[in-house]
Write an enzyme that holds these catalytic residues in place. Sequence first.
Site, mmCIF file in Angstrom:
data_model
loop_
_atom_site.group_PDB
_atom_site.id
_atom_site.type_symbol
_atom_site.label_atom_id
_atom_site.label_comp_id
_atom_site.label_asym_id
_atom_site.label_seq_id
_atom_site.Cartn_x
_atom_site.Cartn_y
_atom_site.Cartn_z
ATOM 1 N N HIS A 115 0.798 -1.263 -0.023
ATOM 2 C CA HIS A 115 0.158 -0.058 -0.135
ATOM 3 C C HIS A 115 1.075 1.244 0.018
ATOM 4 O O HIS A 115 0.157 2.482 -0.366
ATOM 5 C CB HIS A 115 -0.951 0.190 1.123
ATOM 6 C CG HIS A 115 -1.960 -1.053 1.105
ATOM 7 N ND1 HIS A 115 -2.754 -1.414 0.115
ATOM 8 C CD2 HIS A 115 -2.418 -1.843 1.987
ATOM 9 C CE1 HIS A 115 -3.713 -2.333 0.245
ATOM 10 N NE2 HIS A 115 -3.471 -2.722 1.716
ATOM 11 N N ASP A 151 -2.994 -10.470 -2.552
ATOM 12 C CA ASP A 151 -3.575 -9.879 -1.305
ATOM 13 C C ASP A 151 -5.010 -9.546 -1.486
ATOM 14 O O ASP A 151 -5.375 -9.153 -2.700
ATOM 15 C CB ASP A 151 -2.658 -8.631 -0.932
ATOM 16 C CG ASP A 151 -3.158 -8.187 0.681
ATOM 17 O OD1 ASP A 151 -2.561 -8.691 1.683
ATOM 18 O OD2 ASP A 151 -4.334 -7.602 0.660
ATOM 19 N N HIS A 153 -6.622 -7.082 -0.592
ATOM 20 C CA HIS A 153 -6.621 -5.558 -0.880
ATOM 21 C C HIS A 153 -5.913 -5.124 -2.160
ATOM 22 O O HIS A 153 -4.913 -5.772 -2.380
ATOM 23 C CB HIS A 153 -6.161 -4.708 0.394
ATOM 24 C CG HIS A 153 -6.885 -5.268 1.708
ATOM 25 N ND1 HIS A 153 -6.463 -6.090 2.471
ATOM 26 C CD2 HIS A 153 -7.950 -4.660 2.103
ATOM 27 C CE1 HIS A 153 -7.199 -6.386 3.642
ATOM 28 N NE2 HIS A 153 -8.278 -5.256 3.314
ATOM 29 N N ASP A 232 -5.345 -12.798 2.981
ATOM 30 C CA ASP A 232 -6.389 -12.282 3.744
ATOM 31 C C ASP A 232 -7.654 -12.353 3.027
ATOM 32 O O ASP A 232 -8.779 -11.793 3.198
ATOM 33 C CB ASP A 232 -6.305 -10.672 4.088
ATOM 34 C CG ASP A 232 -5.526 -9.899 3.188
ATOM 35 O OD1 ASP A 232 -5.089 -10.297 1.931
ATOM 36 O OD2 ASP A 232 -5.147 -8.724 3.508
HETATM 37 ZN ZN LIG Z 1 -4.381 -6.886 2.554
#
Ligand SMILES: [Zn+2]
Length: 289
Positions: A115, A151, A153, A232
């Site tokens: 991120h 991931d 996200h 996740d």
């Molecule tokens: Zn994540």
Amino acid sequence: MKIIIDERCTGYARAGHPENPRRVADTVARLQGQTELPLTWVAPGATVADEIILRAHAPELLARLEVPTDLDGDTPYFENISGYARVSVTAALTALRAARNGEMVFSLMRPPGHHATREKSMGFCYFNNVAIATLEARATGAKRVAVFDFDVHHGNGTEDILLNQPGVEFFSVHQNHAFPPDTGAENAGHNCFNYPVSPHAPRLMYRAKLAHALDDLRSYRPDLIAVSAGFDAYVRDPLAESLLLPEDFHWLGQSLRALGVSFFSLLEGGYSEDLPELVLAYLKGVAGK
Ligand SMILES: [Zn+2]
């Protein structure tokens, strides 16, 4: 199989934060307690030079990490966080070297990185480990590097840094509207490809999207693959609403292995108590077991 680890990665914590030292400590214990998969434990080595980090990040980001206030609501300031983050980057570069030597390798470190944008640390991430390693690979002879991010996200920071970089393509499979960062609904530039999946999508639909992304990645004919390995999208993860099972992470490892291209994997997210089982399942897939 090499596992890159350094105990400094468990040296910082904030009470109640999901990105906590137990994630790594419990995974180390699980991996050390099993005998099916022979592992070699490797230290990251000498700390990365700033000039390598500065290929991916603005100098202002490095300076900001020395200011003792939280970066954002998700991303606390810790004393010496830049030092901890440098060790995680160093581990990524060590993983890159191992992959180039034809070895199977996983960097079991924190903080995660995907991120962190060029300008901003965010979403539990301070330096973007995978983007820094990718740019280092490019600077040292790799012609075509693919980054695969599974991931749950979106790898917004990786996309921000690698957008329209020559010799790099980015493939991110993630849950739509997962926060942070709630981006990645569309492709970006000429080299960033996003594969959003709806929350609560049937598991096999999620897997089909992963397979689609891997097909596109194969078509790019990379000479090296960097993997942002987040766990996740697992059904019991507290930070998302996706439904993958341990066998799906095993399948991911197998699928990457089947591409027949050198690759290295870096731990990103994964916040359930079952993270150790998920990592082990993935590594078995990577090892063809
Ligand atoms: Zn994540």
